[in-house]
Design an enzyme around this catalytic site. Structure first.
Site, PDB file in Angstrom:
ATOM      1  N   HIS A  58     -10.615   2.351  -1.191  1.00 60.17           N
ATOM      2  CA  HIS A  58     -10.764   1.965   0.363  1.00 60.17           C
ATOM      3  C   HIS A  58     -11.630   0.765   0.430  1.00 60.17           C
ATOM      4  O   HIS A  58     -12.703   0.704   1.113  1.00 60.17           O
ATOM      5  CB  HIS A  58     -11.466   3.169   0.925  1.00 60.17           C
ATOM      6  CG  HIS A  58     -10.815   3.742   2.139  1.00 60.17           C
ATOM      7  ND1 HIS A  58     -11.220   4.075   3.335  1.00 60.17           N
ATOM      8  CD2 HIS A  58      -9.224   3.683   2.311  1.00 60.17           C
ATOM      9  CE1 HIS A  58     -10.120   4.384   4.086  1.00 60.17           C
ATOM     10  NE2 HIS A  58      -9.179   4.266   3.622  1.00 60.17           N
TER      11      HIS A  58
ATOM     12  N   HIS B 243       0.964  -1.256   0.120  1.00 53.15           N
ATOM     13  CA  HIS B 243       0.126  -0.064  -0.069  1.00 53.15           C
ATOM     14  C   HIS B 243       0.976   1.338   0.002  1.00 53.15           C
ATOM     15  O   HIS B 243       0.527   2.318  -0.983  1.00 53.15           O
ATOM     16  CB  HIS B 243      -0.892   0.133   1.267  1.00 53.15           C
ATOM     17  CG  HIS B 243      -2.003   0.939   1.031  1.00 53.15           C
ATOM     18  ND1 HIS B 243      -3.089   0.824   0.356  1.00 53.15           N
ATOM     19  CD2 HIS B 243      -2.259   2.251   1.983  1.00 53.15           C
ATOM     20  CE1 HIS B 243      -3.933   1.770   0.601  1.00 53.15           C
ATOM     21  NE2 HIS B 243      -3.277   2.476   1.211  1.00 53.15           N
TER      22      HIS B 243
END
Ligand SMILES: Nc1ncnc2c1ncn2[C@@H]1O[C@H](COP(=O)(O)OP(=O)(O)O)[C@@H](O)[C@H]1O
Ligand SMILES: [Mg+2]
Lengths: 224, 82, 736, 82
Positions: free
Chosen positions: C98, C52
């Site tokens: 998300h 990430h």
């Protein structure tokens, strides 16, 4: 005329109103901070939409305790023009300057849409530019816009012609389709729909422009 | 420390749209014996230890802030917080 | 809790639980530090080296994307990319996924996704002007999925409405593969009035690091590594990673940051939001970019919870926080400035020259590592890739639809959740706040004007993952071109792209092949139409119990409309207007909604996309729009011509009478590079002369809501009102 | 008729944005002795008379609907409704 647009923390239609006045009706306008102590020198107060203080607790409930509010009350009591739109309407009812309350929409969801309103009373400082029963298209955008008042208040509103706008179709479950009401003296108007979003054709409608022009017409009359 | 628990509920005359929505959700989950659902707010206020005069404060806070008398009623309980 | 010692971390391989591999740990302890990292340090590496934050699996692939054009002021690497739009103005945009937070806690996951992407925009000094979102869920059949959808939509609306930014576009799709792994991608577009923007850097000896915004709690600790983890159904222990948003504070933070950069740029050297991996990621990146070192004193950090240790504070993903690098002589001004906005602002550290990252907590030095080792020394992986077996097996398969009744199929298609109106959802988003929205959700792109100019910005999110699944390369090209057609149909010139690359586990060679090839597809299409990819986001490991989602690149495209008179929408305007189809139609049924409707699954290959043809059509449409020849324009996508025709009639309750050489089945073919346009009768010859490509005159708009259609096979007259009802109410019905 | 009162509150570790905003409002009204404010939800469920098996229903309704286990906890009381 010189207008104040009150800026509470979390207000988010303040600039929209500012531009509506500056560009739509070409009058003087200033943003006034919620901590300001005075509205001296202004002829009209506009309370914008948004989520003052996040609308936490209840929409409009916390704004009522901001310093500028004392001045808004004085202003209203002196018979000067006060317009509350959306969150501004919620604040005015929380303040008790307008009767009733605004609670969660009947469908329990936020709704953003352009809706048709009927001008029920065209004899106010805010609506003299419309004809009676004129149908106008104005956007709404709210989650807590269902107008509620008890039966006694409703009959008073009706008896005094305080109901100014009604939804053609009851979009949020309001009592008697009510979209906007004034106080008894008719110098304070609260409405859930956003006339400041309807002042240019390219935005979809310019039906809101006449509301702001009406205020000018009214003021000219008062001044003469 | 004093703990004040405040309960704010809608007046009976006001349609409780959220309560209604929750009731139908409960029914659609299969719990048909639930006949009514009301939804309100619940607050916990903690007061400083050295302060004894808080009852009139609580009344004022509820009247002026936590509840809207046009649509809501409230009640509260005072207790000793751990 | 007592912290494990450095030796315990090594001996018990505790670093593995945090996502570091043996060889990564080895690299840190033997090469970089030449000692064992302690608890806090191991934590910092584990988040900063997660996919990430580091893109260690995808970097190599991402380099294939073009990121230059004459408009690019800043590209990938910043919080968001910046494109020049003339008059000393620029647009700033980025998208972010998300997915995992939203799967665990749908409302807050979606809300904080929106909050995070907004911070990326205003940390560039830009005023956010609009939001979009791309959502993918499982089919709307069970209560659980409906609840998930409702909560995600409510979270997106809850945040955007409160902060006061219009949500002007997006997409929602439903496919089986997203049932346990929904995709929640949000995009924000901002406007920069001073192209002299602030870089996110922390430079200059003794300059101060200032923390602004919400207090730090234990929210989302290890959110970044957790976003890079696969899902299993044992998700309870991950629940501590939930972050909650406070849009009210973010509004104050946004207004304050935009104003300070606009009015007092001399006070600050850098500004960055605390997103994934919070304090560590923001400060380390700022220092590393500037070639500086940093000392932080955690005792100064505003804290919401008690007894947090250094590890927790550094990794916390509490929302609505920013870090600034401030010149010491202005620090009082800065603190005072934020105080006026009723925001906490405190000095928490200082820039140094030794390139070390030092953290003090309770008067102890708890971290002392090279800054660059967090951001630059991350190993880059070259993953194995292999063409998915299904592509080889189904290479020659052609789906052949079977249409008994054109009318029935037509109505059925309009009710398919992927095609039906999404108004049920997007009407809960305020699409008009700021009073600049010229085109609201429901047309091809959202359009927001730039007040005080003739310009407007068109924007769209697109990602037909079914195509990408069947053929990643062509599917990637289509995603870009579909977005571009949406921009063009609205009257805009495509100028740039942001993306969210949502894929499965990169350690699976087939999944990695999908990623690599679709990025090549995206890259080639972007190059063709000169839309650099200036920002984006990668979300890998989107799997549930080892089953991956379709490869799902989301393309967010922004277009410039130089004159608002050119804004065009998709609805038919008047009866008697002439209807044309631009582009040739073929039998493109593989990957189509019709295939899903009739065959129940995807199968087959896609035809290659002719990029020249595609570009020609886009250019011609743009010319026609600027010559004011076009009254309505709609791109053809899912459900093909039949759906595009229908959608064009609903807003103004019109109808059409057409005759076409296409077969009834071809009415639903999803051939690319096509537009549906209407023109005023008097412009017939000018339009036909301009269109130097295949166009087909179909017929006329009629005043009544009726669809009168003659195909190569049959003639039908169907009720437009019934069609409208089917299309408008399908989702509301399913959501009951 | 049975009345079940359900109180849903945020877990201690979760940011209570509403409580914070209300606390500052209370302070700005001059009540400085209020040290902490938490805001939660309050539900009243009424069950049909002939039904006795509701405790496990209430647990399920709270777990699956009224409280969000990611961020909230709940407790309830059962009483005889007037
Ligand atoms: N999640 C969403 N948020 C906002 N608008 C949406 C959303 N989903 C769909 N829309 C709007 O609905 C319209 C149709 O969407 P879509 O079918 O995806 O269009 P297209 O096929 O032209 O890309 C678009 O205007 C789009 O912006
Ligand atoms: Mg389109």
């Amino acid at each position: 005329m010189k207008f104040a647009v009150i800026n509470f923390p979390g207000s988010n239609c303040d600039m929209d109103l500012y531009y509506a006045v500056r560009d739509g009706i070409e009058q003087q306008v200033e943003l006034v901070d919620y901590r300001a102590q005075s509205l001296e020198g202004f002829d009209g107060v506009l309370i914008p939409g948004g989520f003052s203080y996040g609308d936490y607790l209840r929409s409009g409930a916390i704004a009522v305790h901001a310093p500028i509010v004392k001045e808004i009350i004085r202003f209203a009591n002196e018979g000067k023009i006060v317009l509350g739109i959306c969150n501004g309407f919620q604040i005015l009812t929380e303040l008790g300057l307008l009767p009733g309350a605004l609670i969660q929409n009947g469908q329990s969801r936020f709704i953003c849409e352009t809706v048709a309103l009927r001008v029920v009373n065209n004899e106010t400082a805010f609506t003299n530019g419309y004809s009676k029963n004129e149908i106008i298209n104005i956007p709404i955008a709210h989650g807590e816009g269902r107008y509620y008042c008890d039966d006694k208040t409703l009959s008073e509103l009706e008896a005094n012609n305080q109901i100014v706008f009604k939804y053609l179709e009851n979009v949020n479950g309001s009592v008697e389709h009510i979209a906007g009401v004034t106080n008894k003296q008719k110098n304070v108007l609260g409405m859930m729909p956003h006339p400041e979003r309807a002042i240019e054709k390219i935005l979809g409608s310019d039906d809101g422009l006449k509301l702001f022009q009406s205020i000018i017409n009214y003021q000219v009359k008062v001044n003469n | 420390m004093k703990l004040v628990k405040v309960y704010v509920t809608l007046k009976d005359s006001v349609l409780d749209a959220q309560g209604e929505a929750i009731k139908s959700a409960i029914h659609s989950m299969g719990y048909n014996k639930v006949e009514n659902v009301g939804m309100g707010k619940y607050f916990e206020l903690r007061f400083a230890d050295d302060y004894s005069d808080f009852e009139k404060d609580v009344d004022a806070i509820c009247d002026d802030l936590l509840a809207n008398p046009n649509i809501e009623t409230y009640r509260y309980e005072i207790m000793e917080a751990e | 809790m007592t912290e494990p010692t450095a030796k315990q971390i090594k001996d018990e391989k505790l670093y593995q639980q945090w996502g570091l591999t043996d060889s990564e740990y080895e690299l840190i302890s033997t090469k970089i530090l030449k000692r064992l990292p302690n608890y806090t340090e191991t934590g910092l590496y584990s988040v900063m080296w997660s996919e990430h934050c580091s893109y260690k699996n995808s970097k190599k692939v991402l380099r294939k994307m073009p990121n230059k054009s004459e408009r690019v002021i800043a590209g990938p690497g910043e919080d968001a990319g910046i494109l020049d739009i003339g008059d000393n103005q620029a647009v700033v945009f980025k998208a972010e996924s998300h997915n995992h937070p939203s799967a665990v806690e749908p409302y807050q996951g979606a809300a904080t996704g929106v909050g995070g992407i907004i911070r990326d925009i205003f940390s560039m000094g830009a005023q956010p002007i609009a939001l979009l979102n791309s959502l993918k869920f499982g089919p709307l059949k069970d209560g659980q999925t409906k609840h998930l959808v409702n909560e995600v939509v409510a979270g997106i609306g809850g945040y955007g409405n409160c902060i006061g930014l219009p949500t002007v576009g997006g997409e929602i799709a439903f496919e089986d593969c997203y049932e346990h792994n929904p995709l929640v991608n949000a995009m924000c577009v901002g406007l920069l009035n001073n192209t002299d923007f602030k870089h996110g850097t922390a430079s200059g000896d003794k300059n101060l690091i200032v923390y602004v915004g919400a207090k730090t709690g234990r929210d989302g600790i290890h959110g970044a590594t957790f976003a890079s983890d696969e899902f299993t159904d044992k998700k309870n222990k991950q629940r501590s990673a939930v972050q909650v948003g406070n849009p009210f504070i973010e509004k104050l933070l946004m207004d304050a940051c935009v104003e300070i950069i606009e009015k007092h740029p001399e006070w600050i050297l850098g500004i960055q939001d605390m997103g994934a991996a919070g304090l560590v990621s923001s400060t380390a990146e700022m220092a590393s970019k500037a070639g500086s070192g940093l000392i932080l004193n955690l005792d100064k950090v505003p804290q919401r919870e008690t007894e947090m240790n250094a590890y927790e504070m550094m990794l916390s993903e509490s929302q609505e926080r920013m870090v600034l690098c401030v010149k010491p002589e202005f620090v009082d001004n800065v603190l005072e400035f934020f105080k006026h906005f009723e925001l906490d602002a405190v000095v928490i550290g200082q820039v140094t020259t030794d390139k070390q990252y030092k953290i003090y907590h309770q008067y102890q030095l708890v971290t002392d590592i090279p800054v660059d080792s967090l951001t630059e020394d991350v190993p880059e992986y070259d993953r194995e890739e292999i063409q998915p077996q299904r592509m080889i097996e189904d290479k020659d398969y052609q789906f052949v639809p079977d249409i008994d009744s054109l009318e029935e199929t037509w109505n059925e298609m309009l009710q398919r959740p992927n095609i039906a109106s999404k108004k049920h959802f997007y009407q809960t988003y305020d699409s008009q706040v700021k009073a600049n929205t010229l085109v609201r959700p429901g047309s091809d792109s959202g359009v927001v004007r730039i007040r005080g100019t003739k310009k407007a910005i068109a924007m769209t999110n697109d990602s037909n993952s079914k195509y990408v699944y069947l053929n990643p390369f062509v599917g990637g090209q289509i995603a870009v071109m579909e977005a571009a057609r949406n921009i063009v149909a609205s009257g805009g010139e495509p100028i740039g792209v942001t993306d969210c690359l949502n894929y499965g586990n990169p350690e699976n060679p087939e999944a990695f092949w999908e990623l690599d090839k679709s990025v090549e597809g995206i890259a080639s299409a972007c190059e063709k139409i000169n839309t650099p990819v200036i920002s984006g986001n990668v979300s890998l490991y989107n799997e549930y119990n080892d089953v991956a989602i379709y490869p799902s690149p989301m393309v967010g495209m922004v277009g410039l409309i130089s004159d608002i008179d050119n804004v065009t929408t998709n609805d038919f305007k008047e009866s008697e207007d002439l209807i044309y189809l631009v582009g040739q139609t073929q039998d493109d049924f593989n990957g189509s909604e019709l295939q899903m409707a009739q065959f129940g699954k995807l199968k087959g290959n896609l035809r290659n996309l002719d990029l020249d043809q595609e570009k020609l059509h886009q250019d011609l449409i743009r010319q026609a729009i600027s010559q004011k020849l076009i009254k309505s324009c709609h791109d053809l996508s899912e459900g093909g011509l039949a759906v595009a025709l229908s959608e064009s009639t609903f807003e103004n309750e019109l109808g059409f009478e057409i005759k076409t050489g296409l077969s009834s089945a071809q009415m639903f073919s999803e051939t690319q590079s096509r537009f549906l346009v209407t023109i005023a009768p008097e412009n017939k010859s000018a339009f036909e002369k301009l269109m130097t490509t295949d166009i087909e005159y179909l017929g006329k708009v009629i005043a009544t809501p009726e669809f009168k259609v003659t195909t190569a096979n049959e003639s039908v007259e169907m009720s437009g009102s019934v069609a409208a009802k089917n299309w408008k109410e399908a989702i509301t019905c399913l959501m009951k």
